[in-house]
Design a protein around this motif. Structure first.
Motif, PDB file in Angstrom:
ATOM      1  N   ILE A  81       0.846  -1.084  -0.001  1.00  0.00           N
ATOM      2  CA  ILE A  81       0.143   0.116  -0.018  1.00  0.00           C
ATOM      3  C   ILE A  81       0.754   1.270   0.138  1.00  0.00           C
ATOM      4  O   ILE A  81       1.858   1.144   0.692  1.00  0.00           O
ATOM      5  CB  ILE A  81      -0.867   0.097   1.314  1.00  0.00           C
ATOM      6  N   LEU A  82       0.542   2.285  -0.848  1.00  0.00           N
ATOM      7  CA  LEU A  82       1.253   3.444  -0.940  1.00  0.00           C
ATOM      8  C   LEU A  82       0.465   4.628  -0.783  1.00  0.00           C
ATOM      9  O   LEU A  82      -0.760   4.673  -1.420  1.00  0.00           O
ATOM     10  CB  LEU A  82       1.741   3.556  -2.200  1.00  0.00           C
ATOM     11  N   ASN A  83       0.596   5.350   0.245  1.00  0.00           N
ATOM     12  CA  ASN A  83      -0.083   6.724   0.363  1.00  0.00           C
ATOM     13  C   ASN A  83       0.774   7.809   0.150  1.00  0.00           C
ATOM     14  O   ASN A  83       1.619   8.097   0.504  1.00  0.00           O
ATOM     15  CB  ASN A  83      -0.340   6.607   2.217  1.00  0.00           C
ATOM     16  N   ARG A 106      -2.741  -6.152   6.371  1.00  0.00           N
ATOM     17  CA  ARG A 106      -1.461  -5.622   6.976  1.00  0.00           C
ATOM     18  C   ARG A 106      -0.210  -6.238   6.027  1.00  0.00           C
ATOM     19  O   ARG A 106       0.508  -7.117   6.388  1.00  0.00           O
ATOM     20  CB  ARG A 106      -1.199  -6.135   8.353  1.00  0.00           C
ATOM     21  N   VAL A 107      -0.015  -5.890   4.657  1.00  0.00           N
ATOM     22  CA  VAL A 107       0.709  -6.077   4.005  1.00  0.00           C
ATOM     23  C   VAL A 107       2.140  -5.370   3.799  1.00  0.00           C
ATOM     24  O   VAL A 107       3.014  -5.482   3.022  1.00  0.00           O
ATOM     25  CB  VAL A 107       0.247  -6.259   2.593  1.00  0.00           C
ATOM     26  N   GLY A 108       2.062  -4.051   4.618  1.00  0.00           N
ATOM     27  CA  GLY A 108       3.077  -3.307   4.731  1.00  0.00           C
ATOM     28  C   GLY A 108       2.937  -2.394   3.607  1.00  0.00           C
ATOM     29  O   GLY A 108       2.014  -2.311   2.751  1.00  0.00           O
ATOM     30  N   GLY A 157       2.144  -0.591   9.723  1.00  0.00           N
ATOM     31  CA  GLY A 157       3.257  -1.282   8.883  1.00  0.00           C
ATOM     32  C   GLY A 157       3.607  -0.478   7.767  1.00  0.00           C
ATOM     33  O   GLY A 157       4.139  -0.901   6.759  1.00  0.00           O
ATOM     34  N   TRP A 158       3.169   0.999   7.752  1.00  0.00           N
ATOM     35  CA  TRP A 158       3.618   1.913   6.323  1.00  0.00           C
ATOM     36  C   TRP A 158       5.021   2.645   7.107  1.00  0.00           C
ATOM     37  O   TRP A 158       4.974   3.242   8.006  1.00  0.00           O
ATOM     38  CB  TRP A 158       2.618   2.764   6.168  1.00  0.00           C
ATOM     39  N   ASP A 159       5.983   2.510   6.386  1.00  0.00           N
ATOM     40  CA  ASP A 159       7.087   2.992   6.593  1.00  0.00           C
ATOM     41  C   ASP A 159       7.375   4.685   5.938  1.00  0.00           C
ATOM     42  O   ASP A 159       6.784   4.755   4.741  1.00  0.00           O
ATOM     43  CB  ASP A 159       8.453   2.285   6.051  1.00  0.00           C
TER      44      ASP A 159
END
Length: 356
Positions: A81-83, A106-108, A157-159
């Motif tokens: 996922i890209l925000n 929750r795939v990161g 889980g988003w960096d």
């Protein structure tokens, strides 16, 4: 019919037509859709990778239909996922927004900030958007709860890709991401790419200003992903954008295209000639990487960046490859400009596949 009566009927007709257009524009803000693009950027034989891009949510408490629609996007089965920023439009938006996003798998993932993660929107004429790019806030006393938001993203889980780069292996393919803080605020500091094992390099930014697209392309990006433009927000029939809210050509304000575009050199607006020493990003402190992602140390870009001539045109020191550019029309808009016309709000699925 007398002239006064005819004039009155004409005026009433104009008012009715205007009201109908405005009503349609308000309704369209809730006609969410998913746009799917196939992007051939992977090496031969690689397994396809699905990226879900969320952008410009501009969440306000009480937007239950938007929250439910967001929560159901897990059905798309993304691998990452890209925000791409501008998540908030209200001081109290973080808890309900995060509850919706927590329903996603929750795939990161990764995120970059937009100005409406840091600072709230201001009341203004909703059609002022058509007059050109909005201006960065001069007085920055009020802040949105961006620390709370970004902390919640890390829990999901988003960096952070805020002037950082990071690599992750997805389905056997090593992918390096390089992101920047919001160019609309002049906070970008392009770090380029530095993972020698990366097989695909993706540049991520909120506002697709020409200067940053050029630098990421010259640094070696295979794909550029951005938001900010709202797809033009108020468009002509067929979705033709009149503005992009930055110096990106309006015809590129939504969808998958190529960067740099074909034809004459793109002329940057005066606002795009940012200082080489931009203001310090509020999130400049290091952020721990998400599980499975390796953050690279900050270093100089791996390729020379373009200069700009006196007219603002990019003059790269080496030829720039034409690479895919995806710009999302976003899922929301400022709560003070609650309209869209011929420009439905969207989430974007990018199916990365092997090159032909």
């Amino acid at each position: 019919m007398t002239a006064p009566k005819a004039l009155a009927l004409t005026a009433l007709s104009a008012v009715a037509a205007g009201a109908a257009v405005f009503a349609a524009a308000v309704v369209e803000t809730r006609r969410f859709t998913v746009r799917t693009e196939t992007v051939p950027v992977l090496p031969e034989g690689a397994e396809p990778i699905r990226i879900l891009q969320l952008s410009d949510i501009h969440f306000v408490p009480g937007q239950d239909s938007k929250a439910a629609w967001l929560a159901a996007l897990g059905r798309l089965e993304p691998d990452l996922i890209l925000n791409t920023g501008d998540n908030l439009s209200h001081m109290g938006a973080v808890p309900p927004l995060v509850r919706a996003l927590a329903e996603l798998p929750r795939v990161g993932g990764f995120y970059v900030p937009g100005s409406n993660d840091y600072y709230p929107p201001k009341l203004k004429n909703p059609f002022r958007y058509l007059r050109g790019p909005s201006k960065a806030p001069r007085e920055r006393e009020a802040e949105l709860p961006w620390r709370e938001l970004f902390s919640a993203f890390r829990m999901l889980g988003w960096d952070s890709l805020t002037n950082r780069r990071a690599s992750v292996t997805l389905k056997g393919t090593r992918v390096e991401f390089s992101g920047v803080d919001d160019p609309h605020l002049g906070l970008e500091d392009v770090q380029g790419f530095g993972d020698p094992e990366a097989q695909v390099r993706i540049g991520v930014l909120h506002a697709p200003y020409v200067r940053v697209l050029d630098r990421l392309a010259l640094a070696g990006a295979d794909l550029l992903i951005a938001g900010h433009t709202h797809g033009g927000q108020v468009c002509l029939p067929g979705g033709r954008a009149l503005v992009s809210n930055c110096d990106l050509p309006p015809q590129l304000a939504r969808g998958l295209s190529q960067w740099p575009p074909a034809g004459p050199a793109v002329t940057a607006s005066p606002a795009s000639a940012a200082s080489s020493n931009p203001p310090v990003s509020p999130t400049a402190a290091p952020v721990s990487p998400a599980p499975g992602a390796a953050a690279s140390p900050v270093s100089a870009p791996t390729a020379s960046a373009p200069e700009h001539d006196d007219a603002g045109r990019a003059t790269p020191s080496q030829p720039v490859r034409r690479i895919p550019l995806n710009v999302s029309a976003g899922l929301g808009q400022s709560r003070f400009a609650p309209v869209r016309l011929f420009c439905r709000p969207e989430a974007v699925v990018l199916d990365l596949v092997p090159r032909a």
